[in-house]
Design an enzyme around this catalytic site. Structure first.
Site, PDB file in Angstrom:
ATOM      1  N   HIS A 150       3.598  -0.844  -4.374  1.00  0.00           N
ATOM      2  CA  HIS A 150       3.116   0.098  -5.383  1.00  0.00           C
ATOM      3  C   HIS A 150       3.059   1.510  -4.807  1.00  0.00           C
ATOM      4  O   HIS A 150       1.986   2.041  -4.549  1.00  0.00           O
ATOM      5  CB  HIS A 150       1.745  -0.327  -5.884  1.00  0.00           C
ATOM      6  CG  HIS A 150       1.805  -1.542  -6.754  1.00  0.00           C
ATOM      7  ND1 HIS A 150       2.766  -1.715  -7.721  1.00  0.00           N
ATOM      8  CD2 HIS A 150       1.035  -2.646  -6.812  1.00  0.00           C
ATOM      9  CE1 HIS A 150       2.584  -2.864  -8.338  1.00  0.00           C
ATOM     10  NE2 HIS A 150       1.541  -3.458  -7.797  1.00  0.00           N
ATOM     11  N   CYS A 211       5.146 -10.884   1.587  1.00  0.00           N
ATOM     12  CA  CYS A 211       4.307 -10.774   2.780  1.00  0.00           C
ATOM     13  C   CYS A 211       3.776 -12.166   3.160  1.00  0.00           C
ATOM     14  O   CYS A 211       3.325 -12.917   2.291  1.00  0.00           O
ATOM     15  CB  CYS A 211       3.135  -9.845   2.492  1.00  0.00           C
ATOM     16  SG  CYS A 211       1.931  -9.823   3.826  1.00  0.00           S
ATOM     17  N   GLU A 241       1.056 -10.264  -7.777  1.00  0.00           N
ATOM     18  CA  GLU A 241       0.621 -11.230  -6.768  1.00  0.00           C
ATOM     19  C   GLU A 241      -0.215 -12.343  -7.413  1.00  0.00           C
ATOM     20  O   GLU A 241      -0.086 -13.523  -7.067  1.00  0.00           O
ATOM     21  CB  GLU A 241      -0.189 -10.530  -5.683  1.00  0.00           C
ATOM     22  CG  GLU A 241      -0.531 -11.475  -4.555  1.00  0.00           C
ATOM     23  CD  GLU A 241      -1.541 -10.877  -3.596  1.00  0.00           C
ATOM     24  OE1 GLU A 241      -1.624  -9.644  -3.504  1.00  0.00           O
ATOM     25  OE2 GLU A 241      -2.235 -11.664  -2.948  1.00  0.00           O
ATOM     26  N   CYS A 328      -6.475 -10.066   2.999  1.00  0.00           N
ATOM     27  CA  CYS A 328      -5.670  -9.963   4.216  1.00  0.00           C
ATOM     28  C   CYS A 328      -6.341  -9.022   5.216  1.00  0.00           C
ATOM     29  O   CYS A 328      -7.177  -8.185   4.863  1.00  0.00           O
ATOM     30  CB  CYS A 328      -4.268  -9.499   3.889  1.00  0.00           C
ATOM     31  SG  CYS A 328      -4.161  -7.750   3.627  1.00  0.00           S
ATOM     32  N   SER A 357      -1.803   0.753  -7.316  1.00  0.00           N
ATOM     33  CA  SER A 357      -2.073  -0.008  -6.093  1.00  0.00           C
ATOM     34  C   SER A 357      -3.516  -0.494  -6.087  1.00  0.00           C
ATOM     35  O   SER A 357      -4.462   0.296  -6.079  1.00  0.00           O
ATOM     36  CB  SER A 357      -1.816   0.885  -4.865  1.00  0.00           C
ATOM     37  OG  SER A 357      -2.498   0.361  -3.748  1.00  0.00           O
ATOM     38  N   SER A 358      -3.657  -1.804  -6.086  1.00  0.00           N
ATOM     39  CA  SER A 358      -4.986  -2.395  -6.154  1.00  0.00           C
ATOM     40  C   SER A 358      -5.804  -2.068  -4.900  1.00  0.00           C
ATOM     41  O   SER A 358      -6.971  -1.675  -4.981  1.00  0.00           O
ATOM     42  CB  SER A 358      -4.827  -3.908  -6.310  1.00  0.00           C
ATOM     43  OG  SER A 358      -6.057  -4.520  -6.417  1.00  0.00           O
ATOM     44  N   ASN A 359      -5.182  -2.211  -3.736  1.00  0.00           N
ATOM     45  CA  ASN A 359      -5.974  -1.977  -2.514  1.00  0.00           C
ATOM     46  C   ASN A 359      -6.412  -0.516  -2.410  1.00  0.00           C
ATOM     47  O   ASN A 359      -7.494  -0.222  -1.898  1.00  0.00           O
ATOM     48  CB  ASN A 359      -5.227  -2.485  -1.255  1.00  0.00           C
ATOM     49  CG  ASN A 359      -4.115  -1.572  -0.817  1.00  0.00           C
ATOM     50  OD1 ASN A 359      -4.358  -0.560  -0.185  1.00  0.00           O
ATOM     51  ND2 ASN A 359      -2.874  -1.912  -1.141  1.00  0.00           N
ATOM     52  N   SER A 419       0.307   0.687   1.024  1.00  0.00           N
ATOM     53  CA  SER A 419       1.712   0.913   0.675  1.00  0.00           C
ATOM     54  C   SER A 419       2.060   2.401   0.667  1.00  0.00           C
ATOM     55  O   SER A 419       3.054   2.805   0.069  1.00  0.00           O
ATOM     56  CB  SER A 419       1.996   0.292  -0.699  1.00  0.00           C
ATOM     57  OG  SER A 419       1.014   0.684  -1.622  1.00  0.00           O
TER      58      SER A 419
HETATM   59  S1  SF4 Z   1      -1.831  -5.413   2.118  1.00  0.00           S
HETATM   60 FE1  SF4 Z   1      -0.074  -5.653   3.465  1.00  0.00          FE
HETATM   61  S2  SF4 Z   1      -0.609  -7.311   4.880  1.00  0.00           S
HETATM   62 FE2  SF4 Z   1      -1.998  -7.406   3.110  1.00  0.00          FE
HETATM   63  S3  SF4 Z   1      -1.058  -8.867   1.689  1.00  0.00           S
HETATM   64 FE3  SF4 Z   1      -0.402  -6.816   1.077  1.00  0.00          FE
HETATM   65  S4  SF4 Z   1       1.535  -6.498   2.164  1.00  0.00           S
HETATM   66 FE4  SF4 Z   1       0.515  -8.219   3.146  1.00  0.00          FE
END
Ligand code: SF4
Length: 439
Positions: A150, A211, A241, A328, A357-359, A419
């Site tokens: 993303h 991943c 995902e 992760c 982007s979720s993270n 990302s």
């Molecule tokens: S953030 Fe990076 S290490 Fe974590 S699941 Fe996504 S691609 Fe994989």
């Protein structure tokens, strides 16, 4: 990106009588198992196929990975690909920060960079394999089933290399455009088992950049579905995902946040928690979407565990509940670093990363929760003209603000999602430096 997962084994239902409680999701071992796609509508997701009950996704994936049309390691072009990525994505400003303990001052602006930020190993590997595929198959048509990651800058690079997204019509991906001999890339978030199945029948070259953290979650789901467990996935229903993970589970529920988890647990207990008496229709109306903040995941796990204790007794809980922390390592480290950074004295935060982007959204969430003015931008283009910014809040609301940069010397906290290339962070910072220079 990785989802979190809890597994429940509960009582027995052969029909979908949701009034009795959510246990319809937890089919009996003795009776015929019920397959429930617990989504926001009765319809299955757009790209789903119906498999017979004897279809074994684990065996299918195992065989696919060993077929000669499947590649998940790259094509022996690592060195030149990494050189290209270094040129395209690294940043001198970030290097300077790293050399100075993640803090440096340029003119009026002191920048404090989070200790963990930016590209994770999984993203780097996915991009390397995709770029290698382009070099290897320079004449073939290359498709990708979703954005590889993303990030708009990276996705634009792939577009320029004529790696095409599968067209979508009426919410469905058009696999018809893929011909024999084409190459299809599976993104870092993975692809659903249905999509892999369709592609395997087309005799195309599949390049899998999933991943390993993501496929580890699939393995966990697969391992336990035979034990009559239902997977509770903490994630966004529409996120690639989550869709992929759910496709490996026989029975699953997706919950976006604690509120939805309480709703589910209330159903399991027949309305004991909130005294609700929801009907099936009401239950299905709940929007089951995303979020994966480590603390919330742990809390949801505890809630489900306590629910199963209440239903089956403390002494029996281990027969009915297993929890896996599938957040992760990279996501966790970036969140931990962000919690430390927001403890420092900052005038504002810049969170850089794709708006889908979720993270990255969780990094913004941490700053917002701490009450720090925080600006989530995906590219430097969101800044200007003048002292103006367009940014997103943690839940995706787009906001515009004038005079967002205070006058005089300022200290900015900076982080970026897993990302996000360093070069994008640099472009954002250069824009800020230039604005402060004009004061
Ligand atoms: S953030 Fe990076 S290490 Fe974590 S699941 Fe996504 S691609 Fe994989």
């Amino acid at each position: 990106m990785a989802n979190s997962l809890q597994l429940c084994r509960s009582c027995t239902h052969t029909d979908l009588n949701f009034r009795e409680n959510l246990a319809g999701l937890f089919a009996s071992r003795r009776r015929k198992p019920v397959f429930v796609k617990c989504c926001s509508a009765d319809e299955p997701p757009a790209d789903s196929l119906s498999f017979g009950s004897d279809f074994d996704p684990k065996k299918f994936r195992h065989d696919l990975k060993r077929s000669e049309n499947f590649n998940r390691r790259g094509f022996g072009l690592k060195e030149e690909t990494l050189e290209f990525m270094n040129q395209a994505y690294t940043s001198e400003i970030i290097e300077t920060l790293k050399e100075n303990g993640n803090e440096h001052t340029w003119g009026y602006v002191t920048v404090k960079l989070a200790k963990a930020y930016g590209f994770c190993w999984g993203v780097e590997q996915a991009l390397r394999i995709a770029f290698e595929a382009r070099k290897q198959f320079h004449e073939e048509k290359i498709w990708i089933t979703n954005e590889i990651i993303h990030n708009p800058t990276v996705n634009k690079h792939l577009e320029e290399m004529e790696v095409q997204n599968l067209p979508i019509r009426e919410g469905k991906k058009q696999f018809d455009v893929v011909d024999k001999g084409d190459v299809v890339i599976l993104p870092a978030f993975g692809a659903s088992v249905e999509e892999m199945y369709v592609l395997s029948k087309k005799n195309v070259q599949i390049v899998d950049t999933t991943c390993p953290w993501v496929s580890k979650v699939w393995n966990t789901v697969e391992k336990h579905k035979k034990g009559a467990y239902t997977s509770i996935i903490h994630g966004k229903y529409s996120h690639e995902e989550t869709v992929a993970t759910a496709s490996f589970a026989r029975k699953y529920v997706i919950v976006k946040n604690m509120k939805e988890a309480i709703y589910v647990c209330d159903y399991i207990l027949g309305g004991e928690l909130n005294g609700s008496s929801s009907t099936k229709e009401e239950f299905l109306e709940v929007q089951l979407c995303t979020t994966m903040l480590k603390g919330e995941t742990e809390d949801i796990g505890k809630l489900v565990q306590m629910t199963m204790m209440r239903k089956y007794g403390v002494e029996n809980v281990n027969e009915h509940f297993i929890s896996f922390n599938t957040i992760c390592d990279a996501t966790q480290k970036r969140q931990d670093a962000m919690y430390k950074l927001v403890d420092e004295k900052l005038d504002l935060m810049l969170v850089v990363g794709g708006w889908n982007s979720s993270n990255t959204s969780h990094l913004q969430e941490i700053a917002e929760d701490r009450g720090i003015p925080s600006y989530w931008v995906d590219t430097e283009k969101r800044i200007g003209p003048g002292n103006k910014i367009a940014y997103k809040l943690m839940h995706g609301e787009l906001v515009e603000k004038e005079n967002w940069l205070p006058e005089g010397p300022i200290t900015i906290g900076v982080t970026s999602g897993a990302s996000t290339p360093d070069k994008v962070v640099e472009d954002v910072l250069v824009k800020v430096f230039n604005l402060k220079r004009e004061e």
